[in-house]
Design an enzyme around this catalytic site. Structure first.
Site, short mmCIF file in Angstrom:
data_model
loop_
_atom_site.label_atom_id
_atom_site.label_comp_id
_atom_site.label_asym_id
_atom_site.label_seq_id
_atom_site.Cartn_x
_atom_site.Cartn_y
_atom_site.Cartn_z
N CYS A 88 0.89 -1.02 0.09
CA CYS A 88 0.08 0.08 -0.06
C CYS A 88 0.84 1.22 -0.05
CB CYS A 88 -0.88 -0.14 1.40
SG CYS A 88 -1.99 1.18 1.28
N CYS A 106 -0.52 4.21 2.06
CA CYS A 106 -0.01 3.85 3.66
C CYS A 106 1.31 4.16 3.88
CB CYS A 106 -0.42 2.51 4.12
SG CYS A 106 -2.04 1.75 3.35
N ASP A 107 2.22 3.72 3.13
CA ASP A 107 3.67 3.65 3.50
C ASP A 107 4.49 4.16 2.76
OD1 ASP A 107 2.94 1.96 5.51
OD2 ASP A 107 3.10 0.01 4.21
#
Ligand code: NDP
Length: 315
Positions: A139, A142-143
């Site tokens: 992701c 997200c990261d």
């Protein structure tokens, strides 16, 4: 089969942000929810490390800890949380609907909230598992932030991979796309965007042999599928974007799904095609796939269930 079926008002299947949020709302509405966690209590966030984009955690938090907070909050209002796995559902008669748990136990539920999530597809190599959360991610939203100014790789050539690569290109110095064929599967518009992003370099006809690094990622070994030649790229982040699979096998033929197996809900609600059955989180969302959107639809599902039960006169 065990003897007496258990009769409950509200069953929640799945324990990610959608399931736990549904539980918090359902418990506070006195629906006395039972939540069945599945085999990965806490869901996808338990395999991530830091979470910095979930509102309310100003300093960020760790994925597994965040899910412990969700769980504690659901428990605080009396949610009955069970480590159990649904093996069959029967929506052909009812409500109440018959849910088989761990192949033996029967629960009859007036309302069912499906929050079984989706699972990222993985390449299936050892180094990918070992470094998951330590440079390997599924992701970028997200990261990606953890890798700003660095060089990263994205595996895949569909719309997701193209989107992830484009997103990362704004944060990172360089983004390699590792593509197994000599063309991309993504839509023309997305391919065009990738082609016009100077810091994305596409490596065609290639697969990943190994992601390198002891504790964190520091490179990847690739193989050209046409020539057999191996090469190495120096990256600190390695994003897998080869698709997701909704966890909907047990609902096949029982709930309406799209061609990719995601549950269909009536737009603007969490209602499925079966009355009293609601879907929340990634299981019904291939577009946003964020913890916050899953939590949002979990809340919607509990409210939909509460109103449904009230209209049915279930107390
Ligand atoms: P897709 O199935 O469309 O693409 C998966 C990609 O991963 C393909 O390029 C595939 O290669 C590659 N791949 C699969 N397995 C491997 C492997 N083992 N090793 C290397 N590469 C692999 O998945 P997406 O998640 O991209 O998209 C799913 C759906 O969601 C699609 O319908 C897509 O259009 C849609 N979507 C739409 C978006 C939008 O409109 N904004 C955004 C994101 C998704 P190959 O091509 O060789 O098969």
């Amino acid at each position: 089969m065990s003897s007496e079926p258990e009769r409950i008002k509200c069953l929640i299947i799945g324990s990610g942000p959608a399931g736990y949020t549904a539980a918090i709302y359902a418990a506070r509405a006195d629906l006395k929810p039972v939540i069945l966690t599945g085999l990965q209590p806490g869901g996808q966030l338990t395999i991530t490390t830091e979470v910095e984009n979930y509102p309310g955690y100003a300093k960020g938090t760790m994925g597994p800890e965040m899910m412990e907070d969700f769980k504690a909050q659901a428990e605080r209002f009396g949610t009955d949380i069970r480590f159990a796995y649904v093996t069959a559902v029967d929506f052909s008669s009812g409500p109440p609907y018959k849910i088989t748990v761990d192949e033996t136990k029967i629960i009859m539920a007036d309302a069912v909230i499906v929050a079984t999530g989706a699972s990222a597809k993985w390449l299936g190599i050892e180094s990918e598992q070992r470094l998951n959360g330590f440079g390997v991610s599924a992701c970028a939203t997200c990261d990606g932030y953890f890798f700003r100014g660095q060089e990263v790789a994205v595996v895949g050539a569909g719309d997701t991979a193209a989107e992830e690569a484009t997103y990362l290109s704004k944060l990172c110095k360089k983004v390699y796309m590792i593509i197994r064929r000599d063309e991309m599967r993504a839509s023309k518009a997305m391919v065009h965007r990738v082609e016009n992003t100077p810091n994305i370099e596409r490596i065609f006809n290639s697969e990943t042999v190994e992601i390198l690094g002891e504790k964190t990622v520091n490179g990847a070994r690739l193989k050209n599928l046409k020539t057999g030649e191996e090469s190495k790229i120096d990256v600190t982040g390695f994003f897998i974007a080869i698709g997701h699979k909704p966890n909907t096998e047990i609902f096949a033929g029982k709930l309406d799904m799209d061609a990719n197996g995601y549950l269909k809900v009536i737009p603007g609600s969490t209602r499925t095609n079966v009355e009293g059955v609601f879907a929340a989180g990634d299981v019904a969302d291939h577009i946003y796939r964020q913890a916050i959107t899953a939590a949002g639809t979990g809340c919607m599902a509990a409210i939909d269930a509460e109103r449904y039960l009230a209209a049915k006169g279930v107390h």
